[in-house]
Write an enzyme that holds these catalytic residues in place. Structure first.
Site, PDB file in Angstrom:
ATOM      1  N   CYS A   1      -4.409  -2.362  -2.531  1.00 48.92           N
ATOM      2  CA  CYS A   1      -5.637  -2.293  -2.849  1.00 48.92           C
ATOM      3  C   CYS A   1      -5.928  -1.107  -3.984  1.00 48.92           C
ATOM      4  O   CYS A   1      -6.655  -0.379  -3.608  1.00 48.92           O
ATOM      5  CB  CYS A   1      -5.903  -1.434  -1.234  1.00 48.92           C
ATOM      6  SG  CYS A   1      -4.309  -0.490  -0.827  1.00 48.92           S
TER       7      CYS A   1
ATOM      8  N   ASP B   1       0.898  -1.566  -0.134  1.00 46.40           N
ATOM      9  CA  ASP B   1      -0.316   0.038  -0.196  1.00 46.40           C
ATOM     10  C   ASP B   1       0.670   1.482  -0.249  1.00 46.40           C
ATOM     11  O   ASP B   1       2.375   1.460   0.646  1.00 46.40           O
ATOM     12  CB  ASP B   1      -0.954   0.209   1.293  1.00 46.40           C
ATOM     13  CG  ASP B   1      -1.632   0.873   1.188  1.00 46.40           C
ATOM     14  OD1 ASP B   1      -1.982   1.845   0.282  1.00 46.40           O
ATOM     15  OD2 ASP B   1      -2.381   1.115   2.397  1.00 46.40           O
TER      16      ASP B   1
HETATM   17  N1  NVA Z   1      -3.764   3.416   3.093  1.00 50.03           N
HETATM   18  C1  NVA Z   1      -4.258   4.154   2.878  1.00 50.03           C
HETATM   19  C2  NVA Z   1      -5.659   3.197   1.416  1.00 50.03           C
HETATM   20  C3  NVA Z   1      -6.163   3.882   0.763  1.00 50.03           C
HETATM   21  C4  NVA Z   1      -7.430   2.683   0.323  1.00 50.03           C
HETATM   22  C5  NVA Z   1      -4.661   5.596   3.300  1.00 50.03           C
HETATM   23  O1  NVA Z   1      -5.602   6.188   3.667  1.00 50.03           O
HETATM   24  O2  NVA Z   1      -4.503   6.698   2.299  1.00 50.03           O
HETATM   25  N1   CP Z   2      -8.375   1.172  -2.438  1.00 56.45           N
HETATM   26  C1   CP Z   2      -9.260   1.968  -1.703  1.00 56.45           C
HETATM   27  O1   CP Z   2     -10.476   2.168  -1.583  1.00 56.45           O
HETATM   28  O2   CP Z   2      -9.681   2.895  -2.969  1.00 56.45           O
HETATM   29  P1   CP Z   2     -10.152   4.136  -3.326  1.00 56.45           P
HETATM   30  O3   CP Z   2      -9.425   5.312  -2.095  1.00 56.45           O
HETATM   31  O4   CP Z   2     -10.223   4.793  -4.602  1.00 56.45           O
HETATM   32  O5   CP Z   2     -11.897   4.521  -2.796  1.00 56.45           O
END
Ligand code: NVA
Ligand code: CP
Length: 306
Positions: A263, A223
């Site tokens: 993700c 991630d």
């Molecule tokens: N760890 C990331 C996940 C995004 C889907 C965030 O919180 O920005």
């Molecule tokens: N993986 C995920 O939650 O992507 P978004 O931030 O685009 O919703």
């Protein structure tokens, strides 16, 4: 999945092992169109952070259920002007059937859940991203036929994704190894909770050694190094996280059939190379698709479909 009717999903461990198994089965049936569910309900989306996948997959999933969606954008509703959560929650409860919230503090999500009777879904907080984990587990199961005994290695920041993977893995018998730099490990209380849930039936490992963590793993997961809300520290993190980058050298230590998950959104050249995300081991597009099927199953269950 009648036992989920009327419940909230605030964190991954709100679900039991049997409930996750049931949701994954339902999601598979919806994906293959073996089953069609009609429930004419109204979903609200209240997102204080940006989103592509979660926003669109929830919207299409609700349309597929024959329902409607209202986007409660904080910049055009009173929530963005400081109306108390306690008041907003009780009002939205009177209009909507189900509400998905993306916010910063887990405590704010819990306040929504306390004051609204309708099911509240965590669509990402700083602490957890349980909807993503349902899709991730579904993807691993699709690729390997089962979760039990497989090993998923997550490389990078011990963030919301790491937390939800720890809990989701512990609940389903998927071994979880987290490799994170010193000072960026997942919260110790979440690691403790995951170990308690796993009860020795699956492996829960936290290490600073990315190579040891990847050794023999079936799933390599990463991630972003700086999550939403951490933009100010993003530049400074790059050198600290460099050895956790998912690249061919690291992938060579994994199982020869290993898959790569992310993700998304991805920062190519930072946490993952272009070669890795575009390689034939990458399953990120199936993973993103599965968000829709998993959330359709989740909403149908929380809404009491039978
Ligand atoms: N760890 C990331 C996940 C995004 C889907 C965030 O919180 O920005
Ligand atoms: N993986 C995920 O939650 O992507 P978004 O931030 O685009 O919703």
């Amino acid at each position: 999945m009648k036992q989920l009717k009327g419940r909230d999903l605030l964190g991954t461990a709100d679900l039991s092992t049997a409930e996750i198994t049931g949701l994954l089965k339902l999601a598979r049936q919806l994906k293959t169109k073996e089953l069609e569910i009609e429930c004419n309900k109204v979903l609200g989306l209240l997102f204080y952070k940006a989103s592509t996948r979660t926003r669109v997959s929830f919207t299409v999933a609700m349309y597929n259920l024959g329902g409607q969606v209202i986007d409660l954008n904080p910049s055009v509703t009173q929530v963005g002007r400081g109306e108390p959560i306690e008041d907003t929650a009780r009002v939205l409860d009177r209009y909507l059937d189900i509400l998905a919230i993306r916010t910063f503090a887990q405590a704010d999500l819990e306040t929504f859940a306390k004051y609204a009777e309708i099911p509240i879904i965590n669509a990402l907080t700083d602490l957890e991203h349980p909807c993503q984990i349902l899709a991730d587990l579904m993807t691993v199961e699709e690729c390997f036929g089962s979760l039990q005994g497989q090993t998923l290695t997550y490389l990078g920041d011990g963030n919301n994704m790491a937390h939800s993977l720890l809990l989701g893995g512990a609940l389903t018998g998927l071994n979880i190894r987290i490799a994170a730099p010193e000072g960026y490990e997942p919260k110790s209380e979440i690691v403790r909770q995951a170990r308690e849930i796993a009860g020795g039936r699956s492996e829960i490992v936290v290490t600073q050694d990315p190579v040891a963590a990847v050794e023999g793993a079936q799933v390599i997961y990463t991630d972003v190094w700086a999550s939403m809300g951490q933009e100010d520290s993003a530049e400074g993190r790059i050198p600290l996280f460099q050895s956790y980058q998912v690249n061919q050298k690291l992938i060579n230590h994994a199982d020869s059939e290993a898959i790569i998950l992310h993700c998304l959104p991805a920062h190519r050249g930072e946490e993952i190379t272009i070669e890795a995300i575009e390689s034939d081991r990458s399953r990120v597009w199936d993973q993103a698709e599965n968000r829709m099927h998993a959330q359709q199953a989740l909403m149908a269950s929380l809404l009491g479909w039978d």
